[in-house]
Design a protein around this motif. Structure first.
Motif, PDB file in Angstrom:
ATOM      1  N   ALA A 199       0.829  -1.216   0.000  1.00 21.29           N
ATOM      2  CA  ALA A 199       0.000   0.000   0.000  1.00 21.29           C
ATOM      3  C   ALA A 199       0.857   1.257   0.000  1.00 21.29           C
ATOM      4  N   ARG A 200       2.074   1.139   0.506  1.00 16.50           N
ATOM      5  CA  ARG A 200       2.957   2.304   0.613  1.00 16.50           C
ATOM      6  C   ARG A 200       3.853   2.477  -0.601  1.00 16.50           C
ATOM      7  N   ARG A 201       3.924   1.445  -1.427  1.00 20.74           N
ATOM      8  CA  ARG A 201       4.936   1.438  -2.480  1.00 20.74           C
ATOM      9  C   ARG A 201       4.834   2.634  -3.419  1.00 20.74           C
ATOM     10  N   GLY A 202       3.620   3.141  -3.649  1.00 21.40           N
ATOM     11  CA  GLY A 202       3.451   4.259  -4.580  1.00 21.40           C
ATOM     12  C   GLY A 202       3.744   5.617  -3.975  1.00 21.40           C
ATOM     13  N   GLN A 203       4.124   5.642  -2.702  1.00 20.00           N
ATOM     14  CA  GLN A 203       4.348   6.945  -2.057  1.00 20.00           C
ATOM     15  C   GLN A 203       5.721   7.498  -2.440  1.00 20.00           C
ATOM     16  N   PRO A 204       5.843   8.830  -2.555  1.00 22.25           N
ATOM     17  CA  PRO A 204       7.112   9.404  -3.001  1.00 22.25           C
ATOM     18  C   PRO A 204       8.237   9.205  -1.994  1.00 22.25           C
ATOM     19  N   LYS A 205       9.442   9.148  -2.508  1.00 24.52           N
ATOM     20  CA  LYS A 205      10.624   8.994  -1.639  1.00 24.52           C
ATOM     21  C   LYS A 205      11.231  10.359  -1.292  1.00 24.52           C
ATOM     22  N   ALA A 206      10.809  11.412  -1.982  1.00 26.66           N
ATOM     23  CA  ALA A 206      11.386  12.747  -1.760  1.00 26.66           C
ATOM     24  C   ALA A 206      11.033  13.264  -0.359  1.00 26.66           C
ATOM     25  N   ARG A 207      11.676  14.363   0.028  1.00 26.32           N
ATOM     26  CA  ARG A 207      11.425  14.963   1.347  1.00 26.32           C
ATOM     27  C   ARG A 207       9.966  15.376   1.484  1.00 26.32           C
ATOM     28  N   SER A 208       9.333  14.935   2.556  1.00 20.70           N
ATOM     29  CA  SER A 208       7.928  15.294   2.776  1.00 20.70           C
ATOM     30  C   SER A 208       7.640  15.175   4.267  1.00 20.70           C
ATOM     31  N   VAL A 248       2.966  16.653  -0.360  1.00 18.99           N
ATOM     32  CA  VAL A 248       3.627  17.865  -0.848  1.00 18.99           C
ATOM     33  C   VAL A 248       5.107  17.655  -0.564  1.00 18.99           C
ATOM     34  N   ILE A 249       5.930  17.743  -1.596  1.00 17.16           N
ATOM     35  CA  ILE A 249       7.349  17.446  -1.401  1.00 17.16           C
ATOM     36  C   ILE A 249       8.203  18.713  -1.522  1.00 17.16           C
ATOM     37  N   ASN A 250       9.362  18.630  -0.904  1.00 15.56           N
ATOM     38  CA  ASN A 250      10.353  19.709  -0.986  1.00 15.56           C
ATOM     39  C   ASN A 250      11.368  19.310  -2.052  1.00 15.56           C
ATOM     40  N   LEU A 251      11.408  20.074  -3.127  1.00 18.79           N
ATOM     41  CA  LEU A 251      12.318  19.731  -4.228  1.00 18.79           C
ATOM     42  C   LEU A 251      13.772  20.038  -3.868  1.00 18.79           C
ATOM     43  N   GLY A 252      13.985  20.704  -2.739  1.00 22.38           N
ATOM     44  CA  GLY A 252      15.363  20.959  -2.298  1.00 22.38           C
ATOM     45  C   GLY A 252      15.511  22.319  -1.656  1.00 22.38           C
ATOM     46  N   ASP A 253      14.847  23.322  -2.233  1.00 22.83           N
ATOM     47  CA  ASP A 253      15.032  24.677  -1.705  1.00 22.83           C
ATOM     48  C   ASP A 253      13.709  25.318  -1.298  1.00 22.83           C
ATOM     49  N   ALA A 254      12.733  24.492  -0.925  1.00 20.88           N
ATOM     50  CA  ALA A 254      11.424  25.042  -0.545  1.00 20.88           C
ATOM     51  C   ALA A 254      11.526  25.838   0.751  1.00 20.88           C
ATOM     52  N   THR A 255      10.769  26.920   0.832  1.00 21.53           N
ATOM     53  CA  THR A 255      10.607  27.634   2.099  1.00 21.53           C
ATOM     54  C   THR A 255       9.245  27.249   2.662  1.00 21.53           C
TER      55      THR A 255
END
Ligand code: FAD
Ligand code: EPU
Length: 313
Positions: A199-208, A248-255
């Protein structure tokens, strides 16, 4: 560290960027008090404070917070008290992933549903972290709380646990939790975990910070946001994930300002009202700080800001 050594230690106090202590990796600075015994927590909570667990459900404003941020140190993170009998008191800074792994190795059932949740045990209790396969409240028996300098035990049934919510007494810090797991076998536990993992496999790996919104009754926020065509919608460094629209993910430089703006755009574009799941610090409409207990005592019985609501929020 031997317990007697930990007991002598004052809280370690440092000014830190909260971005470094949260999974979303946004947020300004605060004075962070890391505590390795109950006396240190008592000292740290005398002034207005907030409690930080794994920082995995937290959006912190770009200016940080003026209050102390209280963190439980390594003395509260040991999983060894859990043995094959399955009934154990564990420190509130125990990382859930390590605990799930230890339970599996010991052949204990009851934590399969929280597989993959990057919380600490205390934060998991406060949020009643879980999935549709089970939540931490299923295994929770009681907690030990620090409230205004006193240590109190409260039964799980009295914690108001519900879908991603609890109603802890005001100003409470979760110090320890007692879990009761059921003897099974490592194979059966691993098998039960497979469905959760799938169930979790489709979740993003990016910062969230996990899902941004709670699911509204009878529907899924991810489905609604996806149907509104918002995947890939971006403000600055914040983006609605392509893999799952409720992340909602942080692409790297999100404020934090980017993230807040994006959350509002999402809410405005979806017809059904969406409640933010994340705790928010140092932001308009976010969670108030918890008054310190000296301050509370000074206000007299029942004192403290009425807005303080739940402990640790
Ligand atoms: P924090 O984020 O640090 O804090 C959350 C709240 O708890 C704050 O109000 C804080 O003050 C309070 N708190 C923390 N520790 C204490 C304490 N000891 N005493 C008093 N108050 C305290 N959640 C789910 O429910 N299900 C999921 O499937 C899930 N998947 C996720 C996947 C990812 C990749 C990420 C990043 C997050 C996910 N989450 C999920 C969200 C998050 O992991 C949970 O909400 C978790 O319970 C937060 O725990 P924490 O220790 O990180 O708490
Ligand atoms: N969906 C879409 N598009 C998307 C995402 C989802 O159409 O981009 C649809 C799916 O097809 C499915 C429905 O929405 O029909 C639900 O999706 P999913 O099975 O992924 O579960 P969810 O309700 O979005 C919940 C929890 C997660 C938890 C998973 C696994 C909430 C808000 N979210 O997600 O918890 O990991 O189930 O059980 O309750 C969290 O709380 O932070 C979190 C990640």
């Amino acid at each position: 560290m031997p317990a007697h050594e930990a007991e002598r230690r004052d809280p370690a106090v440092a000014r830190l960027a909260l971005a470094s202590l949260t999974t979303l990796k946004v947020g300004g600075e605060a004075e962070v008090w890391t505590c390795d015994h109950d006396g240190a927590v008592r000292d740290a909570t005398r002034a207005d404070f907030r409690v930080l667990g794994g920082g995995s459900n937290l959006l912190v404003g770009d200016d940080g917070v003026p209050e102390r941020v209280v963190r439980l140190g390594r003395a509260y993170a040991d999983t060894h008290a859990l043995d094959a009998n399955g009934d154990a008191w564990l420190g509130a800074a125990v990382p859930l992933p390590g605990l799930v792994r230890r339970a599996r190795q010991l052949g204990l059932s009851g934590l399969e549903g929280v597989l993959g949740i990057p919380a600490q045990l205390g934060g998991a209790v406060v949020m009643n972290a879980g999935t549709r396969f089970g939540e931490i409240g299923d295994a929770l028996q009681e907690v030990e709380l620090m409230i205004d300098g006193r240590v109190e035990r409260v039964a799980a049934a009295d914690l108001g646990l519900g879908y991603r919510r609890s109603a802890l007494p005001p100003r409470a810090v979760v110090l320890r939790a007692r879990l009761r797991l059921t003897p099974s076998t490592p194979e059966r536990v691993a098998q039960a975990e497979e469905a959760v993992d799938a169930a979790r496999r489709g979740q993003p790996k990016a910062r969230s910070a996990g899902c941004a919104f709670k699911n509204p009754p009878g529907d899924a926020a991810g489905r609604l946001i996806d149907a509104a065509g918002l995947k890939g919608c971006r403000v600055g460094g914040a983006m609605v994930a392509h893999e799952h629209a409720n992340f909602v993910i942080n692409l790297g430089d999100a404020t934090a300002a980017d993230v807040v703006d994006l959350l509002e755009r999402v809410r405005a574009a979806v017809d059904v009202p969406l409640e933010i799941e994340w705790r928010r610090w140092g932001l308009a409409g976010g969670d108030p700080a918890v008054p310190g207990w000296d301050h509370v005592a000074a206000l007299g019985p029942g004192g403290g800001a009425p807005s303080a609501g739940r402990g640790g929020a």
